[in-house]
Design a protein around this motif. Sequence first.
Motif, PDB file in Angstrom:
ATOM      1  N   PRO A 284      -0.830  89.640  -5.251  1.00  0.00           N
ATOM      2  CA  PRO A 284      -1.757  88.806  -6.036  1.00  0.00           C
ATOM      3  C   PRO A 284      -1.493  87.317  -5.808  1.00  0.00           C
ATOM      4  O   PRO A 284      -0.240  87.003  -5.283  1.00  0.00           O
ATOM      5  CB  PRO A 284      -1.384  89.244  -7.401  1.00  0.00           C
ATOM      6  CG  PRO A 284       0.027  89.392  -7.384  1.00  0.00           C
ATOM      7  CD  PRO A 284       0.339  90.155  -6.014  1.00  0.00           C
ATOM      8  N   ASP A 298     -10.900  84.872  -4.723  1.00  0.00           N
ATOM      9  CA  ASP A 298     -12.058  85.173  -5.589  1.00  0.00           C
ATOM     10  C   ASP A 298     -11.134  85.079  -6.957  1.00  0.00           C
ATOM     11  O   ASP A 298     -10.147  85.884  -7.420  1.00  0.00           O
ATOM     12  CB  ASP A 298     -12.372  86.701  -5.652  1.00  0.00           C
ATOM     13  CG  ASP A 298     -13.301  86.765  -4.328  1.00  0.00           C
ATOM     14  OD1 ASP A 298     -14.418  86.596  -4.487  1.00  0.00           O
ATOM     15  OD2 ASP A 298     -12.674  87.037  -3.172  1.00  0.00           O
ATOM     16  N   HIS A 299     -11.318  84.002  -7.611  1.00  0.00           N
ATOM     17  CA  HIS A 299     -10.876  83.612  -8.988  1.00  0.00           C
ATOM     18  C   HIS A 299     -10.843  84.800  -9.875  1.00  0.00           C
ATOM     19  O   HIS A 299     -12.110  85.377 -10.325  1.00  0.00           O
ATOM     20  CB  HIS A 299     -11.468  82.483  -9.731  1.00  0.00           C
ATOM     21  CG  HIS A 299     -10.838  81.926 -10.919  1.00  0.00           C
ATOM     22  ND1 HIS A 299      -9.399  81.781 -11.045  1.00  0.00           N
ATOM     23  CD2 HIS A 299     -11.604  81.683 -11.935  1.00  0.00           C
ATOM     24  CE1 HIS A 299      -9.377  81.388 -12.161  1.00  0.00           C
ATOM     25  NE2 HIS A 299     -10.204  81.423 -12.905  1.00  0.00           N
ATOM     26  N   ASN A 300      -9.787  85.310 -10.572  1.00  0.00           N
ATOM     27  CA  ASN A 300      -9.817  86.266 -11.707  1.00  0.00           C
ATOM     28  C   ASN A 300     -10.302  87.678 -11.092  1.00  0.00           C
ATOM     29  O   ASN A 300     -10.359  88.568 -11.932  1.00  0.00           O
ATOM     30  CB  ASN A 300     -10.850  85.965 -12.897  1.00  0.00           C
ATOM     31  CG  ASN A 300     -10.474  85.133 -13.758  1.00  0.00           C
ATOM     32  OD1 ASN A 300      -9.387  84.608 -13.784  1.00  0.00           O
ATOM     33  ND2 ASN A 300     -11.535  84.405 -14.394  1.00  0.00           N
ATOM     34  N   GLU A 301     -10.179  87.796  -9.630  1.00  0.00           N
ATOM     35  CA  GLU A 301     -10.228  89.154  -9.085  1.00  0.00           C
ATOM     36  C   GLU A 301      -8.844  89.386  -8.412  1.00  0.00           C
ATOM     37  O   GLU A 301      -8.503  90.595  -8.431  1.00  0.00           O
ATOM     38  CB  GLU A 301     -11.575  89.267  -8.495  1.00  0.00           C
ATOM     39  CG  GLU A 301     -12.647  89.215  -9.327  1.00  0.00           C
ATOM     40  CD  GLU A 301     -14.138  90.023  -8.608  1.00  0.00           C
ATOM     41  OE1 GLU A 301     -13.795  90.968  -8.508  1.00  0.00           O
ATOM     42  OE2 GLU A 301     -15.152  89.162  -8.395  1.00  0.00           O
ATOM     43  N   GLY A 302      -8.660  88.377  -7.433  1.00  0.00           N
ATOM     44  CA  GLY A 302      -7.420  88.677  -6.452  1.00  0.00           C
ATOM     45  C   GLY A 302      -6.414  87.567  -6.700  1.00  0.00           C
ATOM     46  O   GLY A 302      -5.551  87.623  -6.144  1.00  0.00           O
ATOM     47  N   LEU A 327      -1.585  94.071 -13.662  1.00  0.00           N
ATOM     48  CA  LEU A 327      -2.573  93.149 -13.051  1.00  0.00           C
ATOM     49  C   LEU A 327      -2.208  92.464 -11.656  1.00  0.00           C
ATOM     50  O   LEU A 327      -3.205  92.432 -10.990  1.00  0.00           O
ATOM     51  CB  LEU A 327      -2.349  91.552 -14.021  1.00  0.00           C
ATOM     52  CG  LEU A 327      -3.409  90.584 -13.463  1.00  0.00           C
ATOM     53  CD1 LEU A 327      -4.857  91.094 -13.882  1.00  0.00           C
ATOM     54  CD2 LEU A 327      -3.169  89.491 -14.815  1.00  0.00           C
ATOM     55  N   GLN A 330      -3.701  95.352  -9.492  1.00  0.00           N
ATOM     56  CA  GLN A 330      -5.305  95.107  -9.335  1.00  0.00           C
ATOM     57  C   GLN A 330      -5.539  94.112  -8.476  1.00  0.00           C
ATOM     58  O   GLN A 330      -6.378  93.954  -7.618  1.00  0.00           O
ATOM     59  CB  GLN A 330      -5.695  94.691 -11.031  1.00  0.00           C
ATOM     60  CG  GLN A 330      -7.171  94.759 -11.121  1.00  0.00           C
ATOM     61  CD  GLN A 330      -7.610  94.035 -12.514  1.00  0.00           C
ATOM     62  OE1 GLN A 330      -6.897  94.691 -13.327  1.00  0.00           O
ATOM     63  NE2 GLN A 330      -8.587  93.414 -12.565  1.00  0.00           N
ATOM     64  N   PHE A 331      -4.839  92.861  -8.740  1.00  0.00           N
ATOM     65  CA  PHE A 331      -5.301  91.726  -7.634  1.00  0.00           C
ATOM     66  C   PHE A 331      -4.892  91.946  -6.444  1.00  0.00           C
ATOM     67  O   PHE A 331      -5.628  91.546  -5.324  1.00  0.00           O
ATOM     68  CB  PHE A 331      -4.515  90.272  -8.297  1.00  0.00           C
ATOM     69  CG  PHE A 331      -5.354  89.663  -9.356  1.00  0.00           C
ATOM     70  CD1 PHE A 331      -5.964  90.311 -10.282  1.00  0.00           C
ATOM     71  CD2 PHE A 331      -4.822  88.339  -9.650  1.00  0.00           C
ATOM     72  CE1 PHE A 331      -6.544  89.751 -11.462  1.00  0.00           C
ATOM     73  CE2 PHE A 331      -5.708  87.546 -10.712  1.00  0.00           C
ATOM     74  CZ  PHE A 331      -6.645  88.272 -11.528  1.00  0.00           C
ATOM     75  N   PHE A 334      -7.358  94.379  -4.684  1.00  0.00           N
ATOM     76  CA  PHE A 334      -8.459  93.444  -4.300  1.00  0.00           C
ATOM     77  C   PHE A 334      -8.398  92.586  -3.139  1.00  0.00           C
ATOM     78  O   PHE A 334      -9.243  92.647  -2.087  1.00  0.00           O
ATOM     79  CB  PHE A 334      -8.991  92.600  -5.558  1.00  0.00           C
ATOM     80  CG  PHE A 334     -10.352  91.806  -5.422  1.00  0.00           C
ATOM     81  CD1 PHE A 334     -11.473  92.331  -5.885  1.00  0.00           C
ATOM     82  CD2 PHE A 334     -10.240  90.573  -4.719  1.00  0.00           C
ATOM     83  CE1 PHE A 334     -12.684  91.589  -5.564  1.00  0.00           C
ATOM     84  CE2 PHE A 334     -11.128  89.754  -4.602  1.00  0.00           C
ATOM     85  CZ  PHE A 334     -12.623  90.393  -4.869  1.00  0.00           C
ATOM     86  N   ASN A 335      -7.329  91.906  -2.962  1.00  0.00           N
ATOM     87  CA  ASN A 335      -7.043  91.078  -1.974  1.00  0.00           C
ATOM     88  C   ASN A 335      -6.819  91.992  -0.575  1.00  0.00           C
ATOM     89  O   ASN A 335      -7.425  91.728   0.196  1.00  0.00           O
ATOM     90  CB  ASN A 335      -5.802  90.147  -1.994  1.00  0.00           C
ATOM     91  CG  ASN A 335      -6.040  89.058  -3.240  1.00  0.00           C
ATOM     92  OD1 ASN A 335      -7.226  88.731  -3.277  1.00  0.00           O
ATOM     93  ND2 ASN A 335      -4.798  88.778  -3.915  1.00  0.00           N
ATOM     94  N   SER A 338     -10.555  92.626   0.409  1.00  0.00           N
ATOM     95  CA  SER A 338     -11.298  91.267   0.598  1.00  0.00           C
ATOM     96  C   SER A 338     -10.778  90.519   1.875  1.00  0.00           C
ATOM     97  O   SER A 338     -11.565  89.854   2.515  1.00  0.00           O
ATOM     98  CB  SER A 338     -10.989  90.292  -0.516  1.00  0.00           C
ATOM     99  OG  SER A 338     -11.624  89.022  -0.354  1.00  0.00           O
TER     100      SER A 338
END
Length: 368
Positions: A284, A298-302, A327, A330-331, A334-335, A338
Motif C-alpha cells: 500500500p 488510484d486514490h483510496n483504492e491502492g 486495509l 486490500q490496498f 489492488f496495486n 494495477s
Amino acid sequence: MILHINTSREWRGGEQQLYYLVQGLANYKIPQMVVGQPGSPLETKCKDNGYEFVPIEMRGEWDRKAYKNIRSLCLSKNIKLIHTHTAHAHTLALLAKRNHLNIPLIVSRRVDFKPKTSFFSRWKYQHPANDYYLPVSQKIKEVMMSSKIAPERIITVYSGIDLKRFSKPTAHEYLREEFQIPKKAVIIGNVAALVDHKDQETLIHAISKMKTNLDFRLLIVGEGKLEKKLKTLTESLNLNDKIIFTGYRKDIPALLSLFDIFTLTSKEEGLGTAVLDAMACSLPIVATNGGGIGEMLDHNEGAFVCPVGDSEVIAQGLDKLVSSEDLREQFGNFNKTSVKRFSVTKTIDKTKLIYYSFLGDSLYGEGK
C-alpha cells in the motif's frame, strides 16, 4: 545501429530504464551501443552483461571534444538513430548532428521541470533536429507543450518495471536484525535520493504528526547532499527512535519485502518508478501527487494520494495504514494488479515501434 547516450555518473531510475531498454532491444536482435561516462555504473552493468559500451568523457553539455567524438562514432559505426537519456546528452547529440548528420534524434524526458526561457533553452528544445520527445508521463508532456514544443513531436512512453523481478518475496529478516526493528513494528519505507525535490523533509514532519499508538519505523533508503540536514531535523523533532537512515543500499528487493507501507513525498517527479516497484510487491502507498506520481496510483483504492508538501494529510494516510492490517492488504492487492499496466515489456515495445517508424526493417540491421 541505435546509439544511446547517457551522461550520468550515477545509477538511478533513468539508468535502470535505459538498461531495461538495452536488454529488451537485444532480445529482438536490434544492433545498438551505449555511450556513457568512463567508470560509471552503467559501463560496468553493460560490459558485465555483454552489451556494447563506448566510454566517452562528457564534462558538460558544451564539451566540444565529447560531441566531436560522438559525431565520429556515428559516422564510423553507421549509426541510424540517436536516443538520448539525459538533458546533457540531448545537447551533445544536437551539437553532434548540427550541419553534419542527417540522423533521427529521439529524446527521453524524465523530469517535470519546465525548460527555461533563455535563448539557449529555446534553441535546444525547439530545434528542428529533435524528431521526437518521449516523456515518461502525461504530466511531463503537458509541461513540454506549455514550453511551446509541438504536441505532434511528443509521445508519452511510460517507464516500466520488470514484473518478474518482484514475482517472489525476497528473504529480508536479516534487515530487521541489522536495523534492530522490533518484530511487531510496522515498517514504512521511502526509497529515494536525499535531494530537495524528493522532499523527505515533509515526510519527516508528517511522521512527527502521526497519532497512532502502534509501534512503527520509517526507513529512509538512499544517499544525497541533504543527508546531514535531514538527520538534524529528525533529531530536533525527537524522532531518532522512529526514523532510520539506511544510506545507499543494493538490496532493494529485500527492503521492499520488509516494508509494510511505501511512501514517496516528492515535490516533482517524472514518474517515480520506485512507486511501481512497491506496487509490484503488493505494498500500500502514501504519496504526493507531484509530477506523474498520481498517474500510477488510484486514490483510496491502492493509495492515499496527498497534496505536495502537506505533512498533515500525509500523516493521516500513514496513520490509517499503520492502524489497519486489513486495509494494507486490500490496498496492496489492488496495486499488484494495477501495476501490470506499467510492464517494462510495454515500454520496450512502444519505443521499438517509434524507432521502426523511422528505420523500417533496417532497424534490425539490414543494409548496415
